[in-house]
Design a protein around this motif. Structure first.
Motif, PDB file in Angstrom:
ATOM      1  N   HIS A  26      40.834  39.084  36.805  1.00  0.00           N
ATOM      2  CA  HIS A  26      41.602  38.869  38.079  1.00  0.00           C
ATOM      3  C   HIS A  26      41.927  37.275  38.065  1.00  0.00           C
TER       4      HIS A  26
ATOM      5  N   LEU B 280      35.854  42.366  35.078  1.00  0.00           N
ATOM      6  CA  LEU B 280      37.209  42.490  35.662  1.00  0.00           C
ATOM      7  C   LEU B 280      37.344  41.112  36.583  1.00  0.00           C
TER       8      LEU B 280
ATOM      9  N   PRO C  29      44.752  37.100  34.794  1.00  0.00           N
ATOM     10  CA  PRO C  29      45.364  38.298  34.322  1.00  0.00           C
ATOM     11  C   PRO C  29      46.142  38.422  32.991  1.00  0.00           C
TER      12      PRO C  29
ATOM     13  N   LEU D 292      46.314  48.575  35.158  1.00  0.00           N
ATOM     14  CA  LEU D 292      46.918  48.355  36.649  1.00  0.00           C
ATOM     15  C   LEU D 292      47.167  49.615  37.230  1.00  0.00           C
ATOM     16  N   ALA D 293      47.483  49.559  38.657  1.00  0.00           N
ATOM     17  CA  ALA D 293      47.806  50.767  39.241  1.00  0.00           C
ATOM     18  C   ALA D 293      49.096  50.768  40.068  1.00  0.00           C
TER      19      ALA D 293
ATOM     20  N   LYS E  37      49.762  48.339  43.205  1.00  0.00           N
ATOM     21  CA  LYS E  37      48.594  47.472  43.485  1.00  0.00           C
ATOM     22  C   LYS E  37      49.044  46.248  42.330  1.00  0.00           C
ATOM     23  N   GLU E  38      48.702  45.220  42.979  1.00  0.00           N
ATOM     24  CA  GLU E  38      48.823  43.878  42.318  1.00  0.00           C
ATOM     25  C   GLU E  38      47.807  43.565  41.333  1.00  0.00           C
ATOM     26  N   HIS E  39      46.518  43.904  41.687  1.00  0.00           N
ATOM     27  CA  HIS E  39      45.486  43.454  40.636  1.00  0.00           C
ATOM     28  C   HIS E  39      44.945  44.574  39.981  1.00  0.00           C
ATOM     29  N   ALA E  40      44.472  44.076  38.684  1.00  0.00           N
ATOM     30  CA  ALA E  40      43.818  45.173  37.929  1.00  0.00           C
ATOM     31  C   ALA E  40      42.833  45.884  38.541  1.00  0.00           C
ATOM     32  N   ILE E  41      42.791  47.330  38.188  1.00  0.00           N
ATOM     33  CA  ILE E  41      41.786  48.131  38.658  1.00  0.00           C
ATOM     34  C   ILE E  41      40.486  48.566  37.655  1.00  0.00           C
TER      35      ILE E  41
END
Ligand SMILES: [Zn+2]
Lengths: 196, 207
Positions: free
Chosen positions: B109, B105, B112, B162-163, B166-170
């Motif tokens: 980040h 992850l 992406p 993604l969520a 939110k900007e960054h992958a979860i």
């Protein structure tokens, strides 16, 4: 997955530098889902006030709710509080565990007359292994380094049999070797396994 | 290393239900679950590199800056046939059996664009972070999203999750249905999570 290749760029694309929360390690936008929100917020407010406003201002909180219902949001906040309490209890337990941690000093026979001394578990007492290794190297004027055991855990390996001396140093809290109760230190011997 | 894009059929029987239905890095303890670190033969390294380049959306120059050709990666062997590959002690990507290579992850980040993306709604976030796989409605509700029909992804595609808001992958996961089927069926697990923020792989910053 489609195997399509993008047209080769002449330059490598630079990596994105993502900021991670120093408290919970998540990107700060996810701190609200962690177990240390109030500490995370404190940290962000001090270090990145602009980001703090972006994530925790009144409007941000409104916008953030997104498609969640009020009920879900309340549940989330309750969960966050619960998690935080749980995390604190866990931290207490970790402290207790630390006091129960063992430091192993192993005398290992490598060849007939050659020994090394491996010291394992100092990091549980917040001792910097590199600094400790350096201290041993200076004290015994011998090789001393931090290496990984097969489990991937760090330990200090000192050339020569210095196990008794290391025990004394820990007892006397020499240099960085502070805070290890004597009762938590054990001296063991590891016989050489195969001939070389 | 043969096919790298999906778990080949001949391995399907090896995937025990217990490892398949749970998130890979839940209750993963480096001290007991890592069995050792080994060097990787250069021919194998070449085939891994080729596999990643053909499966991730990344050009070779950018990948070169992640893993330079002259540098050797280390294989960190773990329980349940999980292989983590690390460069200078930093985990870069991992694999389950002979399945696809997933970036960690943290690597995702930084880059992406290497995986196609899906998005879950805000309500799903806390379940995801607790280790749940993602159910179809989390993607089809208003806060979620899936690629449009013309960019549909087949089942067994590694994806960045993604969520909402939110900007960054979860998380990183693998589709269990095609994205069009997730929309149509709209129930059950749509994407299995392989690693997420805060799991034990996330915690493993250095090996
Ligand atoms: Zn945080």
């Amino acid at each position: 997955m489609s195997a399509e290749q993008e047209t080769a760029a002449p330059q490598p694309k630079p990596p994105l530098q993502v900021l991670y929360c120093e408290v919970c390690t998540f990107p700060p936008e996810y701190c609200e889902f962690g177990s240390s929100l109030s500490k995370c917020k404190e940290w962000l407010k001090d270090e990145y006030p602009d980001l703090y406003d972006r994530y925790y201002s009144e409007e941000a909180l409104q916008a953030k709710m997104g498609t969640m219902s009020m009920e879900q949001q309340t549940k989330l906040e309750q969960d966050a509080a619960k998690k935080e309490a749980k995390a604190e209890a866990k931290a207490d337990a970790a402290k207790k565990k630390k006091l129960a941690s063992q430091v192993l000093i192993k005398r290992i026979q490598r060849q007939k007359n050659k020994y090394v001394t491996a010291i394992h578990g100092l990091e549980a007492f917040d001792i910097d292994l590199k600094k400790a290794a350096k201290l041993f190297a200076q004290t015994f004027a011998t090789g001393s380094s931090v290496t990984k055991n097969p489990q991937g855990q760090d330990e200090i390996v000192v050339q020569g049999d210095v196990s008794d001396e290391v025990l004394d140093m820990i007892r006397e809290e020499k240099g960085v070797l502070k805070g290890v109760p004597e009762a938590n230190v054990e001296l063991i011997e590891e016989k050489k396994k195969k001939g070389s | 290393m043969g096919r790298l894009s999906a778990i080949p059929l001949e391995y399907a029987h090896l995937r025990s239900p217990s490892t398949e239905s749970r998130v890979m890095f839940k209750k993963f303890q480096p001290s007991t679950d890592i069995s050792g670190q080994t060097a990787v033969k250069s021919s194998v390294q070449r085939s891994i590199r080729a596999g990643i380049l053909s499966n991730w959306k990344i050009d070779s120059d950018t990948f070169e800056s992640i893993w330079p050709k002259k540098e050797n990666i280390t294989l960190v062997k773990c329980r349940d046939h999980i292989s983590i590959y690390a460069l200078h002690g930093v985990p870069l990507f991992f694999q389950h059996f002979e399945g696809p290579f997933y970036p960690t992850l943290r690597l995702l980040h930084k880059y992406p664009f290497v995986l196609p993306t899906v998005r879950v709604d805000r309500g799903a976030i806390r379940f995801l972070l607790a280790g749940a796989h993602m159910m179809c409605p989390g993607f089809t509700s208003k806060g979620g999203s899936l690629p449009p029909a013309e960019e549909a992804l087949p089942a067994e595609t590694p994806v960045a999750i993604l969520a909402e808001g939110k900007e960054h992958a979860i998380a990183i996961g693998i589709t269990k249905l095609s994205t069009e089927d997730i929309k149509k069926v709209n129930k059950g697990v749509g994407v299995e999570v392989v690693t997420h923020l805060g799991d034990d792989l996330w915690a493993l910053q250095k090996v």
